[in-house]
Design a protein around this motif. Structure first.
Motif, PDB file in Angstrom:
ATOM      1  N   VAL A 154      54.366  38.079  45.224  1.00  0.00           N
ATOM      2  CA  VAL A 154      53.604  38.535  44.053  1.00  0.00           C
ATOM      3  C   VAL A 154      53.037  37.299  43.364  1.00  0.00           C
ATOM      4  O   VAL A 154      53.773  36.350  43.071  1.00  0.00           O
ATOM      5  N   ILE A 155      51.715  37.320  43.126  1.00  0.00           N
ATOM      6  CA  ILE A 155      51.063  36.178  42.466  1.00  0.00           C
ATOM      7  C   ILE A 155      50.936  36.503  40.988  1.00  0.00           C
ATOM      8  O   ILE A 155      50.111  37.326  40.592  1.00  0.00           O
ATOM      9  N   GLY A 156      51.783  35.900  40.164  1.00  0.00           N
ATOM     10  CA  GLY A 156      51.709  36.128  38.721  1.00  0.00           C
ATOM     11  C   GLY A 156      52.867  36.984  38.227  1.00  0.00           C
ATOM     12  O   GLY A 156      53.261  37.953  38.888  1.00  0.00           O
ATOM     13  N   SER A 157      53.393  36.597  37.055  1.00  0.00           N
ATOM     14  CA  SER A 157      54.508  37.365  36.484  1.00  0.00           C
ATOM     15  C   SER A 157      54.122  37.958  35.139  1.00  0.00           C
ATOM     16  O   SER A 157      54.898  37.955  34.191  1.00  0.00           O
ATOM     17  N   GLY A 158      52.881  38.453  35.030  1.00  0.00           N
ATOM     18  CA  GLY A 158      52.500  39.254  33.868  1.00  0.00           C
ATOM     19  C   GLY A 158      53.265  40.567  33.950  1.00  0.00           C
ATOM     20  O   GLY A 158      54.006  40.812  34.924  1.00  0.00           O
ATOM     21  N   VAL A 159      53.064  41.435  32.970  1.00  0.00           N
ATOM     22  CA  VAL A 159      53.834  42.684  32.962  1.00  0.00           C
ATOM     23  C   VAL A 159      53.594  43.487  34.254  1.00  0.00           C
ATOM     24  O   VAL A 159      54.525  44.097  34.806  1.00  0.00           O
TER      25      VAL A 159
END
Ligand SMILES: Cc1cc2nc3c(=O)[nH]c(=O)nc-3n(C[C@H](O)[C@H](O)[C@H](O)COP(=O)(O)OP(=O)(O)OC[C@H]3O[C@@H](n4cnc5c(N)ncnc54)[C@H](O)[C@@H]3O)c2cc1C
Length: 325
Positions: free
Chosen positions: A8-13
């Motif tokens: 997963v690219i990115g740990s936004g919501v």
């Protein structure tokens, strides 16, 4: 059997939610986050002993967050608590007019009637119309992929096609608001909802009038520890179920072969997986991570908008909307 792997690219919501759902489906999940902290736009700023939520201030559909705890067999309340707001927003106009947006539609209609002389039934009918559109459209388009043919051809969609004239497709948001309400300030108030997704109320279809339904009919909420607790508690949950996080790790490229994403490049290292999920803003992702791929020009050339200017302080956020007539 070999464990399937997802990156997963990115740990936004959205990245956090995707990582939790994929882990629950049996994937080994690695999240690569460019920032030194998780949460993306839903993060916080600490300054001089104070804590400020950065980004969102209005929390709707809390059940969507709770669902992520439930699917892992946990009680959401052990991780994340919130309360319903009686007043979702205070409106201030130049000239001194103010209005409390009570979450209860009847209280709001009474307040709007008292302050602007708007007939109560106009407000209630407008919110009912918002509820009608939401109930028809949310199951179709909020919970299904817009890229799947089935979304457009299933029986609920076919039923909705018969009611297109009631779903706001043939007028703009402003036209619908101006025909439902008499006072220009209330029209302006309802036009504001277009800004939630960066739209212009004078151009966007009245279908976007589904948004007030979330605030007035379903309600607005606030996490007891502040908005930042949404992503913090999801981060804790993801780690508890075995999602691996790599902070300070910007992805440099998505490896694509024959139209299929095979992995990512991080710190010049090629990492392969069965599934790659991109949580980075789409336009930037095409320009950086997918720069070697054919670019969807029409999509990328769509005008970008900055729909509101927001000042966040200790006691809440102030939105200054523009694009007013
Ligand atoms: C000022 C403001 C106010 C808002 N108010 C509200 C509100 O009141 N209510 C509401 O519901 N919504 C609100 N929103 C919208 C809401 O914040 C966003 O829709 C939501 O947070 C987006 O989450 P996301 O996971 O899709 O993306 P993001 O939060 O943008 O997450 C993307 C993540 O990807 C990371 N990333 C980017 N590039 C790379 C890379 N190359 N490699 C690795 N990681 C990378 C980023 O660092 C980020 O952590 C507001 C937004 C803003 C900016």
């Amino acid at each position: 059997m070999k464990e399937k792997r997802a990156l997963v690219i990115g740990s936004g919501v959205a990245g956090l939610a995707a990582s939790i759902r994929l882990r629950q489906q049996g994937y080994a999940v690695d999240v690569f986050e460019a920032n030194p902290y998780p949460g993306g736009k839903l993060s916080e700023i600490r300054l001089g002993g104070y804590r400020f939520d950065a980004g969102p201030s209005l929390f709707t559909l809390p059940e969507e967050v709770e669902d992520l705890f439930r699917i892992t067999g946990r009680n959401p309340e052990d991780f994340f608590t919130y309360e319903k707001l009686d007043i979702t927003c205070h409106y201030f106009w130049e000239g001194g007019k103010t209005l409390k947006a009570y979450a209860d539609p009847h209280l709001f209609a009474t307040e709007a009637g008292h302050k602007f002389g708007e007939p109560t039934e106009n407000i209630l009918a407008h919110l009912n119309q918002s509820a009608f559109m939401y109930q028809r459209l949310a199951p179709l388009f909020m919970y299904r992929s817009l890229h799947s043919l089935k979304t457009w051809t299933n029986s609920a969609a076919l039923k909705a096609y018969g009611q297109l004239h009631k779903l706001g497709l043939f007028s703009t948001m402003h036209e619908a608001n101006a025909s439902a309400l008499t006072h220009p300030k209330l029209v302006q108030l309802f036009n504001r909802y277009a800004t939630y997704n960066g739209s212009n109320p004078y151009e966007t279809p009245a279908t976007l009038n589904i948004i007030p339904h979330l605030e007035f009919n379903k309600g607005a909420f606030f996490p007891k520890k502040g908005m930042h607790d949404i992503t913090q508690s999801l981060y804790k949950l993801a780690k508890a179920i075995g999602v691996q996080f790599h902070l300070n790790s910007p992805v440099e490229e998505i490896i694509v072969e024959k139209g299929k994403a095979l992995g990512v490049v991080v710190s010049d290292q090629r990492i392969f997986a069965d599934l790659v999920v991109n949580n980075m803003d789409m336009v930037n992702a095409y320009k950086t991570l997918l720069r070697k791929q054919k670019q969807p020009k029409r999509l990328l050339n769509q005008p970008k908008s900055s729909s509101a200017l927001i000042f966040t302080g200790a006691s809440g956020s102030i939105f200054l909307n523009w694009r007013l007539p």
